[in-house]
Design a protein around this motif. Structure first.
Motif: not given
Length: 351
Positions: A176, A133, A123, A135, A128, A131
């Motif tokens: 993120s 990533s 990552i 996560l 991040l 959007h």
């Protein structure tokens, strides 16, 4: 700094809805050219809306400043996801300063402050801020801005399962950006609010733009702003990263912000119609040209869940923001109503 400009605690909601009691009222700026726009704004406002604040930039000047309902021009309101583009821009100043590489693993910047899993090693900051990533998009710690610290929130995000292989899909959310904010803190050596103020707030002369929650500020959606502050932010984006004769973002960075970062990726969990808003880059959605007939575009926007919508139309050289405390659809509906009225007003501008 008094409580009116540093909104925290239980009184925040009340204070956010109105201007500070000790401030002088600020009058409307609605030239004859824009009377129809003002009337359209009043008519389109939902009956149950608290009020609105609206500003329009025509080229290099502020053409309209107005408010209605229970809000004033100098009201300070929560802007939700309209926080994303300014937060991303602040972080991108670190790239311009050659302190941050967008494509280097963020684990390299976190050090040992967070136990970052090997699975999440690929990552990067670019992922991040766009959007992509994988996560968790909306971890519970986003709403824990008093009892949880930013480091603790990022650790929760690090411990949560990946939603998809990093860089392969797009899923909108705030998780993120918490990680990105912590990276900015680590690089700058400053807490997020101080970092943001140094990077953008002070150079732009922002007085009311602040983040709620000192311990765990919501980087992607926790800011409050007045109209004048957000207009200054828009002016910087419109003026290729320059404000008041000072360059805050490089020309290369501005070009990157205006370049779609999610082309060809599968979109999941997007709050906007993926066909009408097909592109995204560093906090800004890219509109489909069909949404703004009468302008060649491109058009960028950063709508918030409470109704605030800032947008920039480079094709017609204008920017605007409507500040609401209502809901996302109310903001989008107002935006769609105002677009043609703005273009008509621009067409009627004196030569």
């Amino acid at each position: 700094m008094n409580l009116c400009t540093r909104l925290t605690g239980a009184c925040a909601v009340t204070l956010l809805m109105a201007a500070c009691a000790d401030s002088e009222p600020v009058g409307d700026l609605v030239p004859t050219q824009w009377v129809e726009l003002k009337a359209g704004l009043e008519q389109a406002l939902p009956a149950d809306a608290t009020g609105y604040v609206f500003g329009l930039i025509d080229g290099d000047r502020i053409a309209v400043r107005t408010a209605g309902g229970d809000l004033r021009i100098d009201s300070i309101v929560p802007i939700a996801s309209a926080t994303k583009a300014p937060s991303a821009a602040a972080i991108l100043t670190l790239v311009d300063a050659e302190q941050l590489d967008l494509d280097r693993p963020v684990a390299d910047y976190l050090g040992d402050v967070v136990d970052w899993p090997a699975l999440k090693q690929p990552i990067t900051m670019r992922m991040l801020l766009n959007h992509t990533s994988g996560l968790a998009p909306e971890p519970g710690c986003l709403d824990e801005n008093v009892t949880t610290t930013l480091v603790e929130c990022v650790q929760q995000i690090a411990d949560a399962p990946l939603r998809f292989t990093p860089g392969r899909q797009f899923q909108y959310g705030g998780g993120s950006y918490q990680v990105a904010g912590l990276v900015a803190e680590r690089i700058s050596g400053k807490p997020w609010e101080r970092f943001f103020a140094t990077a953008l707030g002070e150079p732009l002369g922002l007085r009311d733009y602040h983040f709620l929650g000192d311990a765990n500020p919501r980087i992607a959606g926790g800011a409050v702003s007045s109209l004048d502050d957000y207009l200054r932010i828009l002016q910087m984006f419109m003026n290729d990263g320059v404000h008041g004769g000072r360059r805050l973002l490089s020309e290369e960075m501005v070009a990157l912000i205006r370049s779609d970062q999610i082309a060809g990726l599968q979109k999941r969990g997007t709050p906007l119609d993926r066909d009408l808003y097909p592109g995204y880059a560093f906090g800004w959605w890219f509109s489909d040209p069909a949404l703004h007939p009468g302008s060649p575009g491109p058009e960028f926007s950063d709508p918030g869940a409470l109704g605030t919508v800032p947008w920039i139309d480079l094709g017609r050289d204008y920017g605007a923001v409507v500040l609401l405390v209502d809901g996302p659809q109310a903001g989008l509906d107002l935006w769609n109503t105002l677009r043609p009225l703005i273009l008509r007003g621009l067409d009627e501008a004196p030569a």
